[in-house]
Design a protein around this motif. Sequence first.
Motif, PDB file in Angstrom:
ATOM      1  N   LEU A 185      36.605  33.812  29.665  1.00  9.80           N
ATOM      2  CA  LEU A 185      36.781  34.890  28.685  1.00  9.80           C
ATOM      3  C   LEU A 185      36.321  36.226  29.251  1.00  9.80           C
ATOM      4  N   ARG A 186      35.267  36.197  30.056  1.00  8.72           N
ATOM      5  CA  ARG A 186      34.717  37.445  30.572  1.00  8.72           C
ATOM      6  C   ARG A 186      35.660  38.061  31.601  1.00  8.72           C
ATOM      7  N   SER A 187      35.594  39.374  31.735  1.00  9.33           N
ATOM      8  CA  SER A 187      36.349  40.053  32.783  1.00  9.33           C
ATOM      9  C   SER A 187      35.729  39.731  34.131  1.00  9.33           C
ATOM     10  N   ILE A 188      36.568  39.533  35.129  1.00  5.51           N
ATOM     11  CA  ILE A 188      36.070  39.243  36.465  1.00  5.51           C
ATOM     12  C   ILE A 188      36.337  40.449  37.369  1.00  5.51           C
ATOM     13  N   SER A 189      35.651  40.464  38.493  1.00  9.88           N
ATOM     14  CA  SER A 189      35.775  41.577  39.420  1.00  9.88           C
ATOM     15  C   SER A 189      36.651  41.185  40.601  1.00  9.88           C
ATOM     16  N   LEU A 190      37.801  41.834  40.720  1.00  8.89           N
ATOM     17  CA  LEU A 190      38.630  41.618  41.898  1.00  8.89           C
ATOM     18  C   LEU A 190      37.975  42.236  43.131  1.00  8.89           C
ATOM     19  N   GLU A 191      37.270  43.337  42.937  1.00 12.18           N
ATOM     20  CA  GLU A 191      36.633  43.999  44.072  1.00 12.18           C
ATOM     21  C   GLU A 191      35.533  43.144  44.681  1.00 12.18           C
ATOM     22  N   ARG A 192      34.891  42.313  43.874  1.00 11.99           N
ATOM     23  CA  ARG A 192      33.892  41.373  44.396  1.00 11.99           C
ATOM     24  C   ARG A 192      34.537  40.080  44.875  1.00 11.99           C
ATOM     25  N   HIS A 193      35.875  40.031  44.810  1.00 10.92           N
ATOM     26  CA  HIS A 193      36.643  38.871  45.263  1.00 10.92           C
ATOM     27  C   HIS A 193      36.283  37.610  44.478  1.00 10.92           C
ATOM     28  N   GLU A 194      35.998  37.781  43.177  1.00 14.40           N
ATOM     29  CA  GLU A 194      35.796  36.614  42.323  1.00 14.40           C
ATOM     30  C   GLU A 194      37.112  35.875  42.111  1.00 14.40           C
ATOM     31  N   ALA A 237      44.171  38.090  38.711  1.00 16.13           N
ATOM     32  CA  ALA A 237      43.614  37.948  37.367  1.00 16.13           C
ATOM     33  C   ALA A 237      44.724  38.201  36.357  1.00 16.13           C
ATOM     34  N   ILE A 238      44.778  37.377  35.321  1.00 17.30           N
ATOM     35  CA  ILE A 238      45.736  37.559  34.224  1.00 17.30           C
ATOM     36  C   ILE A 238      44.907  37.891  33.003  1.00 17.30           C
ATOM     37  N   ARG A 239      45.023  39.132  32.554  1.00 20.14           N
ATOM     38  CA  ARG A 239      44.084  39.653  31.577  1.00 20.14           C
ATOM     39  C   ARG A 239      44.768  40.450  30.470  1.00 20.14           C
ATOM     40  N   PHE A 240      44.060  40.529  29.325  1.00 18.36           N
ATOM     41  CA  PHE A 240      44.545  41.295  28.184  1.00 18.36           C
ATOM     42  C   PHE A 240      44.075  42.743  28.227  1.00 18.36           C
ATOM     43  N   VAL A 242      43.330  48.563  42.258  1.00 16.96           N
ATOM     44  CA  VAL A 242      43.950  47.390  41.647  1.00 16.96           C
ATOM     45  C   VAL A 242      45.349  47.732  41.151  1.00 16.96           C
ATOM     46  N   ILE A 243      46.285  46.826  41.381  1.00 20.23           N
ATOM     47  CA  ILE A 243      47.637  46.932  40.842  1.00 20.23           C
ATOM     48  C   ILE A 243      47.688  46.161  39.532  1.00 20.23           C
ATOM     49  N   ALA A 244      48.207  46.775  38.486  1.00 17.67           N
ATOM     50  CA  ALA A 244      48.343  46.123  37.183  1.00 17.67           C
ATOM     51  C   ALA A 244      49.823  46.031  36.826  1.00 17.67           C
ATOM     52  N   ARG A 245      50.333  44.817  36.755  1.00 21.75           N
ATOM     53  CA  ARG A 245      51.742  44.600  36.414  1.00 21.75           C
ATOM     54  C   ARG A 245      51.836  44.028  35.002  1.00 21.75           C
ATOM     55  N   PRO A 246      52.563  44.687  34.091  1.00 23.24           N
ATOM     56  CA  PRO A 246      52.705  44.127  32.741  1.00 23.24           C
ATOM     57  C   PRO A 246      53.494  42.820  32.774  1.00 23.24           C
ATOM     58  N   LEU A 247      53.019  41.822  32.049  1.00 24.45           N
ATOM     59  CA  LEU A 247      53.679  40.521  32.016  1.00 24.45           C
ATOM     60  C   LEU A 247      54.410  40.272  30.710  1.00 24.45           C
ATOM     61  N   ILE A 248      53.712  40.434  29.606  1.00 23.73           N
ATOM     62  CA  ILE A 248      54.259  40.018  28.318  1.00 23.73           C
ATOM     63  C   ILE A 248      53.423  40.643  27.206  1.00 23.73           C
ATOM     64  N   SER A 249      53.970  40.676  25.999  1.00 18.91           N
ATOM     65  CA  SER A 249      53.175  41.016  24.822  1.00 18.91           C
ATOM     66  C   SER A 249      53.023  39.754  23.989  1.00 18.91           C
ATOM     67  N   ASP A 308      49.154  43.203  24.952  1.00 21.40           N
ATOM     68  CA  ASP A 308      49.801  43.181  26.261  1.00 21.40           C
ATOM     69  C   ASP A 308      48.961  42.414  27.271  1.00 21.40           C
ATOM     70  N   VAL A 309      49.646  41.674  28.120  1.00 20.93           N
ATOM     71  CA  VAL A 309      48.999  40.903  29.181  1.00 20.93           C
ATOM     72  C   VAL A 309      49.421  41.483  30.523  1.00 20.93           C
ATOM     73  N   PHE A 310      48.455  41.585  31.441  1.00 21.06           N
ATOM     74  CA  PHE A 310      48.708  42.170  32.759  1.00 21.06           C
ATOM     75  C   PHE A 310      48.335  41.188  33.865  1.00 21.06           C
ATOM     76  N   LEU A 311      49.082  41.251  34.942  1.00 21.26           N
ATOM     77  CA  LEU A 311      48.703  40.561  36.175  1.00 21.26           C
ATOM     78  C   LEU A 311      48.030  41.583  37.079  1.00 21.26           C
ATOM     79  N   LEU A 312      46.824  41.293  37.503  1.00 18.02           N
ATOM     80  CA  LEU A 312      46.032  42.214  38.310  1.00 18.02           C
ATOM     81  C   LEU A 312      45.802  41.633  39.698  1.00 18.02           C
ATOM     82  N   MET A 313      45.931  42.467  40.706  1.00 16.35           N
ATOM     83  CA  MET A 313      45.611  42.067  42.073  1.00 16.35           C
ATOM     84  C   MET A 313      45.187  43.285  42.869  1.00 16.35           C
ATOM     85  N   ARG A 314      44.456  43.076  43.935  1.00 17.82           N
ATOM     86  CA  ARG A 314      44.028  44.175  44.787  1.00 17.82           C
ATOM     87  C   ARG A 314      45.230  44.758  45.533  1.00 17.82           C
ATOM     88  N   SER A 315      45.252  46.074  45.697  1.00 17.36           N
ATOM     89  CA  SER A 315      46.374  46.729  46.385  1.00 17.36           C
ATOM     90  C   SER A 315      46.559  46.185  47.792  1.00 17.36           C
TER      91      SER A 315
END
Length: 294
Positions: free
Chosen positions: A134-143, A147-150, A158-165, A260-267
Amino acid sequence: MADQKRTDLDWQNVRIFVALARHGSLSAAARMLSVNHATIARRLHSLEESLGDKLVERRPEGYVLTPAGAHALESATDMEQAAHILSRGLTDGVPSGLVRISSSPGLSAGFLISRLPRLAACYPRLDIDLSPALRSISLERHEADIAIRFDKPKDGDVIARPLISVGYGFYGTEAACVSVEAGGEPVFIGFNEADAYLSSAQFLTKHFPRARVAFRAKDQFLQSIAARSGAGLALIPHYIGRADPLLRLCDLGAVPAGIDVFLLMRSRDRKSPSIRVVAEEVVKMFEQEREIFN
């Protein structure tokens, strides 16, 4: 420390540094690697001596990376990925290695868990780690690598790509729905008290302040399972409710707005064949089944 003589790197020291950087505490890193706290501290000190820089600082909230540590983590995770690939054999550009995905418990159990394993089956050298949180994770810390997040990050590389509502509704057994539709007072299944800050929990409190919450569970997939008992209605995403043949939609009027749901990844990971392939396949999964979310 920067003026000290550098020595050869020990891979085990690098592994321990990566674990500490990801998890932020000696105890979590020790559990992950099945070693004791003293080993973590000793190997971290040895790595700092080898590099000639301080990599982490201890603060009340845990260990945080110094600027040198943040830079070192990028190279250390590349080493980790390379080691994983080498252990599986050389791949000639074929997607391979471990890709770690973090998602909410509801999306993990209600959607991803039945689809992501097919992707691993299509790429025999590719391993996938799905971690519900449930908690937000840190991509910069390479956790995680993906990440698929709301929530969309406001900063960071970080690149944020919209996935779905994701749309929501009240779901229950036939008997529970008929009872409410006949004029009975609704009874609900909701979140644990510790998660009362979540938007769905706040919606119930606002719109049904006097209603009984007969059962509480930590995530919406568990709530859907509890709803099968007939104990109450669960406010859950459509993709979970529609997939359960024992539940149906119950109209109580207002429902929360879609999220909205986003797919997040490091650039920088756009250059990684494995992470890029997994990200593209996840995007396709959501696109192909858009109708179950709305």
